[in-house]
Design an enzyme around this catalytic site. Structure first.
Site, PDB file in Angstrom:
ATOM      1  N   HIS A   1       0.977  -0.937   0.237  1.00  0.00           N
ATOM      2  CA  HIS A   1       0.251   0.027  -0.055  1.00  0.00           C
ATOM      3  C   HIS A   1       0.886   0.825   0.096  1.00  0.00           C
ATOM      4  O   HIS A   1       2.310   1.221   0.550  1.00  0.00           O
ATOM      5  CB  HIS A   1      -0.914  -0.108   0.958  1.00  0.00           C
ATOM      6  CG  HIS A   1      -0.345   0.053   2.070  1.00  0.00           C
ATOM      7  ND1 HIS A   1       0.278   0.441   3.532  1.00  0.00           N
ATOM      8  CD2 HIS A   1       0.134  -1.026   3.464  1.00  0.00           C
ATOM      9  CE1 HIS A   1       0.209  -0.581   4.523  1.00  0.00           C
ATOM     10  NE2 HIS A   1       0.282  -1.375   4.309  1.00  0.00           N
TER      11      HIS A   1
ATOM     12  N   HIS B   1       1.114   2.526  10.994  1.00  0.00           N
ATOM     13  CA  HIS B   1       2.085   2.567  12.040  1.00  0.00           C
ATOM     14  C   HIS B   1       1.484   4.135  13.180  1.00  0.00           C
ATOM     15  O   HIS B   1       1.317   4.280  13.759  1.00  0.00           O
ATOM     16  CB  HIS B   1       2.930   1.891  12.337  1.00  0.00           C
ATOM     17  CG  HIS B   1       3.309   0.686  12.476  1.00  0.00           C
ATOM     18  ND1 HIS B   1       3.221   0.136  11.154  1.00  0.00           N
ATOM     19  CD2 HIS B   1       3.424  -0.100  13.321  1.00  0.00           C
ATOM     20  CE1 HIS B   1       3.307  -1.627  11.163  1.00  0.00           C
ATOM     21  NE2 HIS B   1       3.985  -1.175  12.473  1.00  0.00           N
TER      22      HIS B   1
END
Length: 698
Positions: free
Chosen positions: A532, A539
């Protein structure tokens, strides 16, 4: 006909009204549009194209296929994306084809794109995934992008340096074993050798134009964005590879929440130094698996192209990637990258929550039923928080906000920005430096006979267009501007020379020597980046969301207004030792350093955000702006969720939460609906979430 006096019917009507009020809070604003940079043009060399078919020249075979990818990510309907033509052909190496000894039988040779339409799913709590905007990512050719890729390259070169060296000299000098005694001369020498390397890296990076405050027309102009993205702020021993919001003075590089165990009500240092967190009747050990020291990936062009085509080359926990049965405290840059390779996305913040609960840290004074809360005695005298405002409430919220954050960042990744990953930026630099013949190492490979030649020029082909686009942007970093003999970014050029040597050494040790130099980004992970786009970062968004929740739930200041300390004044913080001095890689002990001014809880929580976020950069899969702008996205998502939850409580509970923000900022319009005096133009450093769901400046 429902009985209007029936308590259940009354409850049902009230529940309906509260849901309507919450919906009004989350949608009562004029929508703000996220705007990408200007780099999304054919042949999409500055966009995330991983998973499509690329030729041996590193370019998409058919850039028109990307149009289906764009159409698919613009839609909630899953059918349009099914037309995106992922590569399913043969790869070039045995590992990419699954013919190596560590390949599992039946393993898919190709990777899939990860949740490309998740940002179109609706949520029933908090801001809509598309409601919080992100600013454009740095443009190709901007001085900011040059600084970002230079930093990621330098992080890769520093992967096996010990974290104990990433501190000011006084802290390094005062390190001692956490168990008592003195450091051995060998351990001192190992740490100081790394410290010298850190200082050299600082000197090199400080010469980048962005860090000197020198910009061009492609750079962002907003002063708040420039400040948080470090324009004019050269790195120091207190800031190299770090982020925003930690304590102002000298502190250890690693957040205490990444190394400490839980110390119980007495906050016992010896218990903290075990690195074991109380998890009910079990324990969580803060040690991590040890990736093969000194080994990087994707340092040959053929490996890069296979990974770009979506080859499934990872062999999770296999001997070629991980030392079998060995763990240690997080001691190096590589260890940090290893942590974020396989973490259960919210685990660092769950661990922090468990530590804070075990050690009895006070909750925010606006949260009722706790002994120190602001509510009157009758409210808190005879009850203990558990399902409401207690441990289970907090631990559930940590996971709850993370799922909402992931949807919001998926929208930014796939639908808006589609930014390429650092591994691809580095490949573009390699393309320029190789004379637009990035595949020259394969000239004598019979499989590619007649295919290896410099990019075409001026013939209207996509290859010629790519060459022109690179010449107008990336080439300015390393080419001589005008008649000068100096590259546009001499500091980047100097780092690239070190990368060239590093990659040659990697290929000699682990792969096969190559006939030519290359300037590819040495990756910590065999498969490179996830499937992606880079911007925003999952995160970092989850980090911002979860830490914001912890800062809202726990008090960041004492009754007298002084900051709550995780490490008290003149007490000791934990610092992992240096593996370079050990006989075996797992033989790493914890060290301690006295902190004269302690470490604040807020600072260590903010440090936890960038520890996790920038650890992804250390692995080679993200840039700095992916961290900071995504953390702010996650922060906003959590504030929005908590605003709506305020409506669920009784007015007499008078719940409120005070949240210090990561950086001073303007709040998105989606958080300013309802009765508030704040406007989208106000710059705030902390907010109070009031009992009616409105926000006010703290």
């Amino acid at each position: 006909m429902p009985n209007p006096t029936d308590p259940l019917n009354i409850r049902n009507l009230l529940a309906e009204e509260i849901r309507k009020d919450a919906a009004a809070l989350s949608t009562g604003y004029p929508p703000e549009k996220s705007v990408p940079n200007s780099n999304q043009t054919k042949p999409y060399i500055f966009n995330f194209t991983k998973g499509f078919e690329h030729g041996i020249n590193g370019l998409m075979v058919d850039p028109h296929e990307y149009d289906d990818f764009i159409d698919g990510t613009d839609s909630h309907d899953p059918l349009p994306f099914s037309r995106a033509n992922a590569f399913r052909g043969e790869h070039h190496t045995a590992r990419a084809e699954g013919k190596d000894p560590e390949a599992m039988p039946g393993m898919d040779r190709h990777r899939e794109w990860e949740s490309p339409t998740a940002g179109h799913a609706f949520v029933l709590e908090g801001p809509d995934p598309q409601a919080i905007p992100m600013p454009p990512a740095p443009e190709a050719g901007s001085t900011e992008l040059a600084a970002e890729i230079a930093e990621v390259y330098q992080m890769a070169l520093a992967r096996d340096w010990c974290l104990a060296a990433f501190m000011p000299k006084d802290l390094v000098h005062n390190l001692k074993p956490a168990s008592g005694g003195k450091l051995s001369s060998k351990e001192k020498d190992a740490i100081h050798a790394c410290h010298d390397k850190v200082k050299h890296a600082i000197k090199t990076l400080s010469d980048l134009r962005w860090f000197k405050g020198e910009t061009n027309k492609l750079d962002i102009g907003d002063p708040l964005q420039r400040a948080r993205r470090r324009c004019g702020h050269a790195p120091t021993l207190s800031t190299l590879f770090r982020g925003k919001g930690e304590d102002a003075g000298p502190t250890p590089f690693l957040s205490q929440f990444m190394v400490m165990g839980s110390g119980g009500a007495k906050r016992d240092f010896t218990a903290r130094a075990t690195g074991k967190i109380a998890f009910g009747a079990q324990q969580i050990d803060q040690k991590v698996n040890i990736a093969i020291p000194g080994k990087d990936y994707m340092t040959t062009w053929i490996d890069y192209v296979d990974v770009l085509n979506g080859a499934n080359v990872r062999r999770k926990n296999a001997p070629s990637e991980i030392l079998q049965g060995k763990t240690r405290p997080i001691a190096t840059i590589r260890d940090m990258a290893t942590y974020v390779h396989d973490d259960a996305l919210y685990q660092a913040y769950l661990n922090a929550a468990l530590i804070l609960l075990d050690e009895g840290f006070a909750t925010d004074r606006g949260i009722p039923y706790h002994k120190h809360s602001e509510q009157a005695d009758p409210i808190k005298a005879n009850r203990e928080p558990f399902a409401l405002f207690g441990g289970p409430h907090l631990l559930t919220l940590v996971t709850e906000v993370s799922s909402r954050a992931l949807k919001a960042v998926r929208y930014q990744k796939f639908t808006v920005h589609r930014r390429h990953r650092p591994e691809h930026t580095a490949a573009l630099l390699h393309t320029v430096l190789s004379g637009y013949e990035p595949h020259r190492d394969l000239k004598n490979d019979k499989r590619f006979k007649g295919q290896v030649k410099p990019y075409a020029q001026g013939d209207g082909s996509f290859e010629a267009t790519a060459r022109r686009q690179l010449g107008n942007t990336i080439a300015h970093y390393v080419d001589s501007p005008g008649a000068s003999t100096t590259p546009g970014e001499p500091a980047l050029y100097a780092i690239l020379e070190e990368v060239r040597k590093h990659n040659a050494d990697q290929n000699k040790k682990h792969y096969a020597p190559q006939p030519h130099h290359n300037w590819l980004l040495p990756m910590a992970f065999a498969e490179g980046s996830p499937m992606h786009p880079a911007y925003g970062a999952g995160h970092a968004t989850v980090a911002g969301a979860c830490v914001t929740l912890l800062k809202a739930f726990f008090a960041m200041t004492n009754d007298d207004g002084t900051p709550v300390k995780l490490v008290e004044d003149r007490e000791h913080a934990l610092v992992p030792g240096c593996p370079a001095q050990s006989k075996t890689p797992e033989d790493v002990r914890l060290l301690a350093v006295q902190m004269d001014n302690g470490l604040t809880l807020e600072g260590e929580l903010n440090k936890l955000i960038w520890n996790i976020s920038n650890a992804r950069n250390m692995g080679g899969v993200h840039f700095y702006t992916d961290y900071i702008e995504s953390a702010l996205l996650g922060e906003a998502i959590t504030i929005g969720i908590l605003r709506e939850q305020m409506l669920c409580y009784h007015p007499n509970e008078a719940v409120s939460m005070t949240v210090p923000l990561i950086v001073p900022r303007k709040l998105p319009a989606a958080l300013l609906s309802g009765p508030t005096n704040l406007t989208p133009h106000d710059i705030v450093s902390a907010v109070v979430i009031n009992s009616d769901g409105s926000l006010s400046a703290a």
